[in-house]
Design a protein around this motif. Structure first.
Motif, PDB file in Angstrom:
ATOM      1  N   TYR A 121       0.835  -1.208   0.000  1.00 36.39           N
ATOM      2  CA  TYR A 121       0.000   0.000   0.000  1.00 36.39           C
ATOM      3  C   TYR A 121       0.872   1.262   0.000  1.00 36.39           C
ATOM      4  CZ  TYR A 121      -3.554   3.354   1.557  1.00 36.39           C
ATOM      5  OH  TYR A 121      -4.386   4.442   1.663  1.00 36.39           O
ATOM      6  N   VAL A 122       1.896   1.298   0.858  1.00 35.57           N
ATOM      7  CA  VAL A 122       2.810   2.446   0.914  1.00 35.57           C
ATOM      8  C   VAL A 122       3.532   2.600  -0.417  1.00 35.57           C
ATOM      9  CG1 VAL A 122       4.889   3.384   2.022  1.00 35.57           C
ATOM     10  CG2 VAL A 122       3.111   2.308   3.430  1.00 35.57           C
ATOM     11  N   GLU A 123       3.986   1.479  -0.961  1.00 33.79           N
ATOM     12  CA  GLU A 123       4.693   1.503  -2.243  1.00 33.79           C
ATOM     13  C   GLU A 123       3.796   2.045  -3.360  1.00 33.79           C
ATOM     14  OE1 GLU A 123       7.524  -1.513  -4.732  1.00 33.79           O
ATOM     15  OE2 GLU A 123       5.659  -2.340  -3.924  1.00 33.79           O
ATOM     16  N   ALA A 124       2.565   1.572  -3.413  1.00 35.28           N
ATOM     17  CA  ALA A 124       1.636   2.033  -4.458  1.00 35.28           C
ATOM     18  C   ALA A 124       1.356   3.528  -4.317  1.00 35.28           C
ATOM     19  CB  ALA A 124       0.335   1.237  -4.381  1.00 35.28           C
ATOM     20  N   TYR A 125       1.129   3.975  -3.094  1.00 35.95           N
ATOM     21  CA  TYR A 125       0.878   5.402  -2.856  1.00 35.95           C
ATOM     22  C   TYR A 125       2.095   6.223  -3.291  1.00 35.95           C
ATOM     23  CZ  TYR A 125      -0.184   9.792  -0.514  1.00 35.95           C
ATOM     24  OH  TYR A 125      -0.425  11.122  -0.253  1.00 35.95           O
ATOM     25  N   GLY A 126       3.278   5.758  -2.897  1.00 37.34           N
ATOM     26  CA  GLY A 126       4.491   6.485  -3.244  1.00 37.34           C
ATOM     27  C   GLY A 126       4.728   6.548  -4.738  1.00 37.34           C
ATOM     28  N   ILE A 127       4.597   5.423  -5.409  1.00 37.00           N
ATOM     29  CA  ILE A 127       4.817   5.385  -6.861  1.00 37.00           C
ATOM     30  C   ILE A 127       3.812   6.280  -7.566  1.00 37.00           C
ATOM     31  CG2 ILE A 127       4.647   3.902  -8.908  1.00 37.00           C
ATOM     32  CD1 ILE A 127       5.922   1.665  -7.159  1.00 37.00           C
ATOM     33  N   GLU A 128       2.553   6.197  -7.154  1.00 35.74           N
ATOM     34  CA  GLU A 128       1.505   7.038  -7.746  1.00 35.74           C
ATOM     35  C   GLU A 128       1.785   8.525  -7.532  1.00 35.74           C
ATOM     36  OE1 GLU A 128      -2.935   7.592  -6.357  1.00 35.74           O
ATOM     37  OE2 GLU A 128      -2.720   5.699  -7.446  1.00 35.74           O
ATOM     38  N   SER A 129       2.488   8.852  -6.459  1.00 42.31           N
ATOM     39  CA  SER A 129       2.774  10.242  -6.105  1.00 42.31           C
ATOM     40  C   SER A 129       4.160  10.691  -6.570  1.00 42.31           C
ATOM     41  CB  SER A 129       2.664  10.438  -4.595  1.00 42.31           C
ATOM     42  OG  SER A 129       1.366  10.065  -4.150  1.00 42.31           O
ATOM     43  N   GLY A 130       4.882   9.816  -7.261  1.00 40.50           N
ATOM     44  CA  GLY A 130       6.185  10.179  -7.806  1.00 40.50           C
ATOM     45  C   GLY A 130       7.367  10.016  -6.874  1.00 40.50           C
ATOM     46  N   VAL A 131       7.208   9.289  -5.800  1.00 41.61           N
ATOM     47  CA  VAL A 131       8.300   9.052  -4.858  1.00 41.61           C
ATOM     48  C   VAL A 131       9.326   8.122  -5.500  1.00 41.61           C
ATOM     49  CG1 VAL A 131       8.947   8.008  -2.636  1.00 41.61           C
ATOM     50  CG2 VAL A 131       6.895   9.436  -2.796  1.00 41.61           C
ATOM     51  N   GLN A 132      10.595   8.476  -5.350  1.00 47.47           N
ATOM     52  CA  GLN A 132      11.681   7.612  -5.789  1.00 47.47           C
ATOM     53  C   GLN A 132      12.173   6.859  -4.560  1.00 47.47           C
ATOM     54  OE1 GLN A 132      12.876   7.362  -9.069  1.00 47.47           O
ATOM     55  NE2 GLN A 132      11.002   8.522  -9.442  1.00 47.47           N
TER      56      GLN A 132
END
Length: 137
Positions: A121-132
């Motif tokens: 869930y954290v990974e999906a949120y981060g990727i969707e938000s542009g987190v590297q």
């Protein structure tokens, strides 16, 4: 009798029954309080480190509602959002001083499977938000 025994795999079922029979035969179940707990193993140290590293990456790269939050502020947001996303009950109550408090599940008591879901869930949120993500976990 203070003894904690961890049973790691299904092959230990006979051993569990044997230990329970020993307790019964020795009369220990009649005279002492005994707790036998059967539950899934909780999240691993590796999962804990991964989760906190990922939340740290999010905190360094994303503001939330226009404000930069610390990882310990992001964590309850992720745990709460994950609970809602996975149809777990959630509850917001008025706190002792009139503040709003989200009563949430404990990550320390999460099963390995549940913690893996939170990490995803954290990974999906981060990727969707542009987190590297650093990817060192």
């Amino acid at each position: 009798m203070n003894k904690v025994t961890r049973f790691i795999n299904p092959k230990n079922r006979e051993h569990v029954l044997f230990l329970m029979m020993q307790l019964l035969d020795a009369g220990l179940l009649e005279h002492e309080e005994v707790v036998i707990e059967l539950r899934e193993k909780t999240r691993s140290d590796e999962q804990n480190a991964c989760l906190h590293a990922m939340i740290g990456d999010v905190a360094e790269q994303l503001p939330y509602q226009g404000e930069w939050l610390k990882p310990q502020q992001w964590k309850p947001l992720f745990v709460s959002g994950h609970a809602v996303a996975t149809d777990l009950p959630h509850q917001v109550v008025t706190g002792l001083e009139g503040e709003w408090v989200n009563i949430r599940e404990s990550t320390a008591k999460m099963s390995i499977k549940r913690c893996a879901s939170l990490i995803t869930y954290v990974e999906a949120y981060g990727i969707e938000s542009g987190v590297q993500f650093r990817g060192v976990y």
